[in-house]
Design a protein around this motif. Structure first.
Motif, mmCIF file in Angstrom:
data_model
loop_
_atom_site.group_PDB
_atom_site.id
_atom_site.type_symbol
_atom_site.label_atom_id
_atom_site.label_comp_id
_atom_site.label_asym_id
_atom_site.label_seq_id
_atom_site.Cartn_x
_atom_site.Cartn_y
_atom_site.Cartn_z
ATOM 1 N N ILE A 42 0.826 -1.131 0.011
ATOM 2 C CA ILE A 42 0.072 0.100 0.055
ATOM 3 C C ILE A 42 0.894 1.278 0.057
ATOM 4 C CG2 ILE A 42 -1.995 1.106 1.272
ATOM 5 C CD1 ILE A 42 -2.529 -1.452 2.439
ATOM 6 N N ILE A 43 0.774 2.070 -1.059
ATOM 7 C CA ILE A 43 1.527 3.238 -1.133
ATOM 8 C C ILE A 43 0.851 4.413 -0.533
ATOM 9 C CG2 ILE A 43 2.962 4.718 -2.736
ATOM 10 C CD1 ILE A 43 3.499 1.464 -2.488
ATOM 11 N N GLY A 44 1.269 4.896 0.696
ATOM 12 C CA GLY A 44 0.736 6.309 1.300
ATOM 13 C C GLY A 44 -0.042 5.795 2.466
ATOM 14 N N ALA A 45 0.513 6.588 3.613
ATOM 15 C CA ALA A 45 -0.224 6.382 5.173
ATOM 16 C C ALA A 45 -1.204 7.627 5.376
ATOM 17 C CB ALA A 45 1.119 6.139 5.835
ATOM 18 N N GLY A 46 -2.065 8.090 4.458
ATOM 19 C CA GLY A 46 -2.828 8.936 4.475
ATOM 20 C C GLY A 46 -4.149 8.430 5.039
ATOM 21 N N ILE A 47 -5.167 8.791 4.807
ATOM 22 C CA ILE A 47 -6.355 8.379 5.045
ATOM 23 C C ILE A 47 -6.962 7.208 4.264
ATOM 24 C CG2 ILE A 47 -8.129 9.769 3.771
ATOM 25 C CD1 ILE A 47 -9.901 10.102 6.407
ATOM 26 N N SER A 48 -6.697 7.211 2.953
ATOM 27 C CA SER A 48 -7.148 6.065 2.114
ATOM 28 C C SER A 48 -5.952 4.826 2.359
ATOM 29 C CB SER A 48 -6.712 6.697 0.655
ATOM 30 O OG SER A 48 -7.578 7.611 0.403
ATOM 31 N N GLY A 49 -4.827 5.112 2.699
ATOM 32 C CA GLY A 49 -4.003 3.910 2.819
ATOM 33 C C GLY A 49 -4.162 3.478 4.187
#
Length: 503
Positions: free
Chosen positions: A25-32
């Motif tokens: 999973i690329i990105g640890a924002g709300i979507s990640g």
């Protein structure tokens, strides 16, 4: 796929080769964080990791730190369905959202799966090995990660560069020029004269906060936006909380927050003239006599041709009524040493100019993607069910809605991906690749149905949608959730069988 990785021969030159993780999973924002929860819940045998270029959880909500940053969507739908937003304020500030995302990740152990300071530079799919090779830039040098499936939860903003705009004479200005994307941590604007260039959500958010300390803030806009005043605490939501148990109240509030805004959106699209009158009436009640509605609050476009801007508790209009803020609708003739001169001859003195002129769009966090070393050009591809690029195997792009909370679209994508992976496991498939059937006539439509400047300028880099089958755009959460749960997984999808180790 989880079992495929375990049973495969890492020395094999063909078939399904060994991978470091099943899902990257690329990105640890709300979507990640949401994608991680769905993967570990729906696919407990799968291994996954989250690749995050920065040092913290939160994505946009950790990166942007300009004064007053907040959501434009209500948190009852912007928040996670699996851990509801419980605070009273439905329109929340950035710090609260950042803390909420972090707490959710910690509560489910997702934070322990994150690799910080790992930036995805390139991703190449190998048809021979049926896996992705991810090239990462880390504090300790380059690193390679192999994954069976990639979920790109990178949002769609370029963190390094804002949207380029030409402001004539900006180099003449002797004061300070600030872009909200790179707001100086210790900027003291107390008692300063400020000109805020722009009329979008960022400018609408900034103005009341700047007006609290600055001697005067003037919002200079070339063209106005619709700015809708809404209560930060929904009165009907408070009534629901009072009479229902907490668990039930949260569900009812969420559904109310899903349905009513969508009905208003459809009303605006179907009856734009009536919607204009409603919005005009709401604004005129808030304006001081010194500021006319026209031309300052009369956009050239119909409601929802661009996103509506929201101001909680009418804070934007309160600043105008207090006299600490003003609004000018005009074009910039030239920036001088001490301010801005407009085409109509107005002279706006300034100590600080804030250029809230938009954000630059970017896919995959700027990483270069390829299939068998051949570069992928997203603008040449159609997008399958709003999440997978034509001819690109085992990769999902998380793209939210323009007419509703971003998280609704990202959760629909995550659920759809999990169901696809379950299907592949059940049928011993190593990869799934969206394909346009030969001979299919595919009229091209834009991915995002808004006329905003930053979207118009990004059309040449965005994938396309159509009006045929699974290539249609997504814009209805309820319909899209049903499709994610029950719709066909095989229409216009090519699967490749897994080749397992022979003992």
């Amino acid at each position: 796929m989880g079992s495929i990785t375990k049973d495969s021969d890492p020395r094999s030159g063909t078939g399904t080769a060994f991978a470091d993780v099943d899902v990257a999973i690329i990105g640890a924002g709300i979507s990640g964080i949401n994608a991680a929860y769905r993967v570990q819940t729906e696919l407990p045998d799968y291994s996954y990791t989250i690749i995050e270029a920065r040092s913290a959880i939160g994505g946009t909500w950790d990166f942007f730190r300009y004064p007053g940053i907040r959501s434009d969507s209500d948190l009852h739908t912007f928040g996670f369905p699996w851990r509801p937003w419980t605070a009273q304020k439905s329109i929340a500030d950035g710090a609260s959202i950042r803390n909420y995302i972090r707490e959710c990740a910690e509560a489910y152990g997702i934070d322990r799966k994150i690799q910080f300071h790992h930036r995805l530079v390139a991703a190449d799919w190998s048809s021979e090995n049926q896996q992705w090779t991810l090239s990462l830039d880390t504090d300790n040098g380059e690193k390679v990660l192999r994954a069976q499936f990639v979920i790109l939860s990178t949002g769609y903003y370029d963190y390094k560069e804002p949207l380029k705009t030409t402001i004539p004479g900006i180099d003449n200005f002797k004061g300070q020029v600030v872009h909200p994307q790179f707001w100086p941590e210790n900027l003291d604007f107390t008692g300063k004269k400020m000109v805020l260039v722009g009329s979008g959500a960022t400018a609408v958010t900034l103005l009341p906060c700047l007006a609290e300390k600055a001697s005067k803030v003037t919002m200079l806009q070339r063209s106005p936006s619709y700015i809708l005043p809404l209560p930060s605490v929904d009165p009907s939501g408070e009534l629901i909380r009072r009479f229902l148990p907490k668990w039930l109240a949260l569900k009812v509030i969420r559904w109310k927050s899903l349905i009513l805004p969508y009905l208003f959106y459809k009303f605006c699209c179907r009856f734009p003239s009536a919607a204009r009158r409603i919005l005009r009436s709401a604004v005129e009640k808030q304006l001081p006599k010194s500021i006319p509605h026209d031309p300052n609050f009369r956009p050239s476009y119909s409601p929802w041709e661009q996103r509506l801007c929201v101001c909680p508790d009418a804070d934007f209009y309160k600043s105008l009524r207090n006299g600490t803020a003003d609004i000018v609708t005009d074009k910039i003739k030239e920036v001088t040493a001490t301010g801005i001169e407009t085409e109509s001859g107005k002279k706006l003195d300034a100590d600080i100019i804030v250029t809230a002129t938009g954000l630059k769009m970017q896919l995959a966090g700027g990483a270069v993607m390829s299939v068998d070393s051949k570069p992928v050009v997203p603008s040449e591809k159609f997008i399958w069910k709003g999440m997978m690029l034509q001819d690109v195997p085992n990769a999902a792009f998380v793209i939210g809605y323009t007419n509703a909370s971003w998280t609704l679209g990202s959760d629909t994508t995550a659920l759809h991906v999990c169901r696809l992976l379950k299907y592949m496991d059940k049928n011993d498939m190593a990869s799934a690749t969206p394909r346009v059937k030969e001979g299919t006539i595919m009229p091209s439509k834009p991915l995002l149905n808004l006329s905003s400047t930053y979207i118009e300028k990004a059309k040449e880099m965005l994938p396309r949608t159509s009006n045929v089958g699974p290539w249609k755009p997504r814009n209805n959460y309820l319909k899209d959730t049903w499709i994610a749960s029950y719709g066909s997984l095989t229409t216009d999808m090519q699967f490749t069988k897994a080749v397992k180790k022979v003992n």
